[in-house]
Design an enzyme around this catalytic site. Structure first.
Site, PDB file in Angstrom:
ATOM      1  CD  GLU A  73      -2.608   1.340   2.574  1.00 24.90           C
ATOM      2  OE1 GLU A  73      -2.545   0.392   3.380  1.00 24.90           O
ATOM      3  OE2 GLU A  73      -3.275   2.368   2.778  1.00 24.90           O
TER       4      GLU A  73
ATOM      5  CG  HIS B  54      -4.598   5.523   3.451  1.00 27.20           C
ATOM      6  ND1 HIS B  54      -3.864   4.855   4.414  1.00 27.20           N
ATOM      7  CD2 HIS B  54      -4.476   6.845   3.728  1.00 27.20           C
ATOM      8  CE1 HIS B  54      -3.322   5.743   5.241  1.00 27.20           C
ATOM      9  NE2 HIS B  54      -3.681   6.966   4.847  1.00 27.20           N
TER      10      HIS B  54
ATOM     11  CD  GLU C 166      -8.547   3.044   3.223  1.00 24.91           C
ATOM     12  OE1 GLU C 166      -7.688   2.632   2.425  1.00 24.91           O
ATOM     13  OE2 GLU C 166      -8.404   2.976   4.467  1.00 24.91           O
TER      14      GLU C 166
HETATM   15 ZN   LIG Z   1      -3.731   2.768   4.732  1.00 25.60          ZN
END
Ligand SMILES: [Zn+2]
Length: 271
Positions: A104, A159, A236
């Site tokens: 990530e 993210h 996200e």
């Molecule tokens: Zn994260």
């Protein structure tokens, strides 16, 4: 990042073991075709028009690339507790990764570099919370402070989630209350909607089917949002633990499309 902790039952001192569980990292080049826009096809090869070039002049935008690949080797440092806005929370986490081992932290850094190029081309001053992908942190409270000190017009944490393998899609986290007060929280809600709308139309990725409502997720446990005195949200970009999303997030072409979508969404929010 906080979703990492939530799924682990509030355990905060978890460090590197988060890699497979949390929101979570890569690299790559290439240029996407972005959203289909016949009118832009010819123009895209030319220099931006003066209006496009100046659209973000005078604006300050903080781009916060989630995690950092150095976190994996410095678990004591990232496990220490810091102020999270009325409670304490781990400084940072490692983030998640795809089954193929794409971190990530690498994903967020790559998208951040691409987005920064586009925002600066629009005349914005872009402030980053980290400028490499091999050091540690910074901690989530410092990530908020960087945006605060910059007096950012908008701050975006990037993210990718570590959700259930059968869950897919993206979502945007926003805080109900913030250090900046009600006006900043309301602005963050508007920013969240703008990022949601722009990301969905620009990438074609659907909103998450496993968390949030229509791509938005109201969160009280996100230090980086709680401590912000400027409009800020956390995106996200997809679920790295889902094979379909992981394939997209691992594609340099898709990451360029992400950057183009976010550049457009931020311009829309600030216009
Ligand atoms: Zn994260």
């Amino acid at each position: 990042m906080a979703s990492d902790l939530k799924r682990l039952g509030g355990v905060v001192a978890v460090g590197a073991v988060l890699a497979a569980a949390g929101c979570g990292g890569g690299s790559g080049g290439g240029h996407a075709a972005a959203a289909p826009d016949p009118s832009a096809t010819a123009a895209s090869t030319r220099a931006p028009s003066p209006s496009a070039r100046e659209a973000l002049a005078g604006r300050v935008i903080v781009v916060d690339a989630g995690h950092n690949d150095g976190n994996f080797d410095h678990t004591q440092q990232i496990d220490r507790l810091v102020n999270a806005g009325g409670f304490r929370k781990a400084c940072d986490t490692t983030g998640t990764e795809t089954d193929a081992g794409y971190h990530e932290a690498a994903f967020t850094f790559d998208v951040t570099k691409r987005l920064t190029t586009l925002l600066r081309a629009g005349g914005a001053k872009v402030v980053l919370t980290r400028t490499d992908d091999h050091s540690v942190g910074p901690c989530v409270d410092e990530r908020a402070d960087i945006g605060n000190r910059a007096h950012a017009d908008a701050a975006l944490s990037i993210h990718a989630d570590g959700g259930p393998t059968d869950g897919h899609g993206f979502h945007v986290m926003y805080p109900p209350s913030m250090a900046g007060g009600k006006k900043v929280a309301a602005a963050s809600h508007r920013l969240a909607a703008a990022i949601r709308d722009g990301y969905r139309s620009g990438t074609g990725l659907p909103t998450a089917n496993y968390i949030g409502t229509d791509g938005l997720n109201r969160r009280t446990d996100m230090a980086g949002l709680n401590l912000s005195t400027v409009p800020k949200v956390l995106l996200e970009c997809g679920n790295m633990r889902n094979s379909g999303d992981a394939g997209k997030l691992s594609s340099a072409k898709f990451r360029q499309r992400v950057a183009v979508a976010l550049d457009a969404a931020i311009r829309h929010y600030l216009s």
